[in-house]
Scaffold this motif. Sequence first.
Motif, mmCIF file in Angstrom:
data_model
loop_
_atom_site.group_PDB
_atom_site.id
_atom_site.type_symbol
_atom_site.label_atom_id
_atom_site.label_comp_id
_atom_site.label_asym_id
_atom_site.label_seq_id
_atom_site.Cartn_x
_atom_site.Cartn_y
_atom_site.Cartn_z
ATOM 1 N N LEU A 1 -3.452 -22.384 -5.454
ATOM 2 C CA LEU A 1 -3.380 -21.091 -5.729
ATOM 3 C C LEU A 1 -4.307 -20.456 -4.649
ATOM 4 N N LEU A 2 -5.354 -21.539 -4.290
ATOM 5 C CA LEU A 2 -6.105 -21.000 -2.911
ATOM 6 C C LEU A 2 -5.144 -20.638 -1.747
ATOM 7 N N ILE A 3 -4.429 -21.662 -1.548
ATOM 8 C CA ILE A 3 -3.456 -21.499 -0.276
ATOM 9 C C ILE A 3 -2.751 -20.265 -0.635
ATOM 10 N N LYS A 4 -2.000 -20.243 -1.633
ATOM 11 C CA LYS A 4 -1.214 -18.909 -1.824
ATOM 12 C C LYS A 4 -1.887 -17.570 -1.764
ATOM 13 N N TYR A 5 -2.639 -17.457 -2.409
ATOM 14 C CA TYR A 5 -3.415 -16.126 -2.488
ATOM 15 C C TYR A 5 -4.635 -16.246 -1.526
ATOM 16 N N GLY A 6 -5.587 -17.170 -1.454
ATOM 17 C CA GLY A 6 -6.519 -17.121 -0.419
ATOM 18 C C GLY A 6 -6.217 -16.805 1.089
ATOM 19 N N LEU A 7 -4.901 -17.047 1.304
ATOM 20 C CA LEU A 7 -4.372 -17.143 2.681
ATOM 21 C C LEU A 7 -4.239 -15.413 3.036
ATOM 22 N N LYS A 8 -3.882 -14.767 1.811
ATOM 23 C CA LYS A 8 -3.579 -13.405 1.946
ATOM 24 C C LYS A 8 -5.044 -12.805 2.339
ATOM 25 N N ILE A 9 -6.090 -13.197 1.474
ATOM 26 C CA ILE A 9 -7.175 -12.714 1.756
ATOM 27 C C ILE A 9 -7.923 -12.957 3.207
ATOM 28 N N TYR A 10 -7.506 -13.909 3.634
ATOM 29 C CA TYR A 10 -7.854 -14.636 5.056
ATOM 30 C C TYR A 10 -7.349 -13.857 6.200
ATOM 31 N N LYS A 11 -6.003 -13.423 6.045
ATOM 32 C CA LYS A 11 -5.241 -12.806 6.932
ATOM 33 C C LYS A 11 -5.910 -11.308 6.851
ATOM 34 N N GLU A 12 -6.398 -10.790 5.879
ATOM 35 C CA GLU A 12 -6.889 -9.523 5.945
ATOM 36 C C GLU A 12 -8.303 -9.466 6.434
ATOM 37 N N GLY A 13 -9.188 -10.479 5.870
ATOM 38 C CA GLY A 13 -10.761 -10.587 6.154
ATOM 39 C C GLY A 13 -10.872 -10.876 7.502
ATOM 40 N N ILE A 14 -9.991 -11.689 8.215
ATOM 41 C CA ILE A 14 -10.569 -12.526 9.475
ATOM 42 C C ILE A 14 -10.821 -11.480 10.644
ATOM 43 N N LEU A 15 -10.140 -10.273 10.575
ATOM 44 C CA LEU A 15 -10.417 -9.444 11.523
ATOM 45 C C LEU A 15 -11.289 -8.131 11.129
ATOM 46 N N ASN A 16 -11.580 -8.286 10.032
ATOM 47 C CA ASN A 16 -12.434 -7.269 9.413
ATOM 48 C C ASN A 16 -13.941 -7.172 9.709
ATOM 49 N N TYR A 17 -14.564 -6.450 10.364
ATOM 50 C CA TYR A 17 -15.996 -6.627 10.769
ATOM 51 C C TYR A 17 -16.816 -5.700 9.953
ATOM 52 N N SER A 18 -16.465 -5.209 9.016
ATOM 53 C CA SER A 18 -17.295 -4.219 7.943
ATOM 54 C C SER A 18 -17.392 -4.835 6.769
ATOM 55 N N GLY A 19 -18.656 -4.638 6.169
ATOM 56 C CA GLY A 19 -18.825 -5.059 4.730
ATOM 57 C C GLY A 19 -18.566 -4.062 3.771
ATOM 58 N N ASN A 20 -18.161 -2.983 4.216
ATOM 59 C CA ASN A 20 -17.975 -1.837 3.133
ATOM 60 C C ASN A 20 -16.768 -2.023 2.618
ATOM 61 N N LYS A 21 -16.701 -1.704 1.293
ATOM 62 C CA LYS A 21 -15.628 -1.732 0.318
ATOM 63 C C LYS A 21 -14.793 -3.312 0.599
ATOM 64 N N LEU A 22 -15.606 -4.327 0.450
ATOM 65 C CA LEU A 22 -14.975 -5.746 0.769
ATOM 66 C C LEU A 22 -14.033 -6.057 -0.323
#
Lengths: 433, 299
Positions: free
Chosen positions: A402-423
């Motif tokens: 589950l971590l790989i399946k759903y976590g990877l989606k978060i990782y892809k989104e988060g890795i280039l996000n530099y803002s803590g807003n609406k995290l």
Amino acid sequence: MKNKFIFLTKMSLLKKIKNKTFIIANIILIILLIGITNIDKIVTFFGGDFNETNNIMVVDNTNESYDVLKESMDNAKLIIDTSIKYKIKKVDNEKTLRSKIKKDKDIGIIINNDDENIIDAKIITYGYINTNLYQLLQSSINTSKQLIAINKLNIEQEKLAKISQSVIIKREFIQKNKNQEEETTNMIMGIVTPIIILPFFFLIMLIIQMIGAEINEEKSTKSMEIIISNVSAKVHFFSKVVAANLFVLIQTLLIVLYGFIGILLRGNNGMNGLSKIENISDIISSASNLGILDKVVNYLPIVIVLMLITLLGYSLLAGILASMTTNMEDFQQLQTPIIVISMVGFYLSLMSSLFEGSLFIRIFSYIPFISAILSPSLLITGVIGMKDIILSILLMIVVIYLLIKYGLKIYKEGILNYSGNKLWKKMRKALKN
Amino acid sequence: MLKVENVTKYYDDFKAVDNLSFEVNKGEIFGLLGANGAGKTTTFRMIMNLLEPTSGKITLNGQVINYDITDKIGYLTEERSLLLKLTVKELMIYYASLKGMVKEDIENELKKWLKRFKIEEYENKKIKELSKGNKQKIQFISAIIHKPELLILDEPFSGLDPINVDMFIEVINELKENGTMIIFSSHQMNHVELFCEKLMILDHGKTILKGNLKDIKSNYDERKILVKADASKTELKKLKGVKNVLIKGDEIELSIEDKKYVESIFKYITKCKNVTKFEVVELSLHEIFTKEVGVRNEE
């Protein structure tokens, strides 16, 4: 892409291994472990008393107790403590005895007849003495008194032999699944637990911190832009996780190696020498005789598998959380729930014997992330068995999936996000994609 | 050729880039300009495959951008993207290996570029120990070490002294001559004017100006007239078509609404005493940018 994955993993691993902190920590570890395994030699080298012989002097005012006492001490020594060294000799009178007590290792015993014409004794020492030695003396004097009393009562040799014979103690357990072998296993695991659980807990902390620090370093320096423009977020994520797990594995193997080096440095004494500290060799030999050692060897691999996949789970979770943060301070805050989870496991493990037999602790032993920390202790107390560990492994595998399946989606989104807003909103959106 | 076709990018409901289209050919320097938040970085990120366009297509030499294609692109980010704890050599091996280069080639190329930028002694120094300008040089080398076909330069002269700016300009021109496609972005319009033949100005994700620099400038009717003469500022202000008069040292700068007023103003100046200069100049890119972006923001 495969080559880039290997390169990123290698780079990440080498970066950790070449790090000064790792080198310094390992220098300290090797010194510490060699030191612990050779503590007796070190103490002796610095003038300690590991090998120093106790000089026991006996004034026998009864003229019949010395030989009995000497024999009793030799027998008791085998039972109480094999590490105590002593020489025993007779001294003519109390005055001479007192004049010869000049240091801690000089011990005087004065044996007199008591009111009932058996014996009483006085122990004279220079200062405080070792508790084990005192117990040995006390036990030997008591045994001597009994033997002298039996002798004076004119008991026949045959009866005397029967009285002197060791008591045969049989063990019986009300619970059907309990047996003496398991009891001995528990004793062995009781010694092994602090050696396994505490380091494992620290390895969890290490892997979380390591992944968090590395991902946040790349994010905060914006080098992530360059890296992710050349490899996918998926490749980057797995390279970090694999490198961190390999590093932990290497560190664990190094610790084991340092321990072995320490034992090898003991020379011919090997494990026998260690018995002075922990009686390890006695336990190992008794476990081996009962066939328990084989059982421990059977349990260990499956526990190790559970620990390894749990470390993988922690590293995946740490990677996902690190991708959501923009700097190490934010990560420190976000990682708190993981730390708390692992601490719950750690404390439950330490207190597992208090909950023996309760359903509560059994349920906790299946919870992913906690199971690996708790299971070794519960194995020791016999609350869980092989089937339970296998169930914990299966549950952990499901969580990793589950971590790989759903976590990877978060990782892809988060890795280039530099803002803590609406995290959290962004993360929820990433999960929906 | 880099081809950006009708690219639009949304972040939730926010349109960051709106129907963007441009092309960059081999040996061409393309200026992508815009105020902060105009959509430049989003565009660069889409070209670098860091973001997926909501609609539209980006191709390099006919191929849609993917991780094989990004090996052929060099990217100098606006903010420094250097791993500060690594040495110059370690960092270069890290970044260039991700571009598919082998270690030996990286080391050879690195030595060459360090020498060119006169910083050979920093090869084994940690990035964090370098000055701002030297960090920028390292970042620049990391973007060009793999001989990219497309080079994206986002504020390349940031933190550089004039001597180093000249050094960079020389290298950029060399790359251009060797056929590298270059996208150049800077807030220093004089730098853009220096070597961008084609440019585009973005505002809030939309293209507000696009074309050849020469055409853009000549299409603007507004002009400036630089005059050295004994003329009254008050009188000059009264002339038809004159928007503003500025005294700059011994020179007078007239801003005029349209080039059609040049002749009448010239006639007036010829009547003044001590006339030594009368020069009609086009608006600078800086002025055009300020005018275009400023007007739209006011709207």
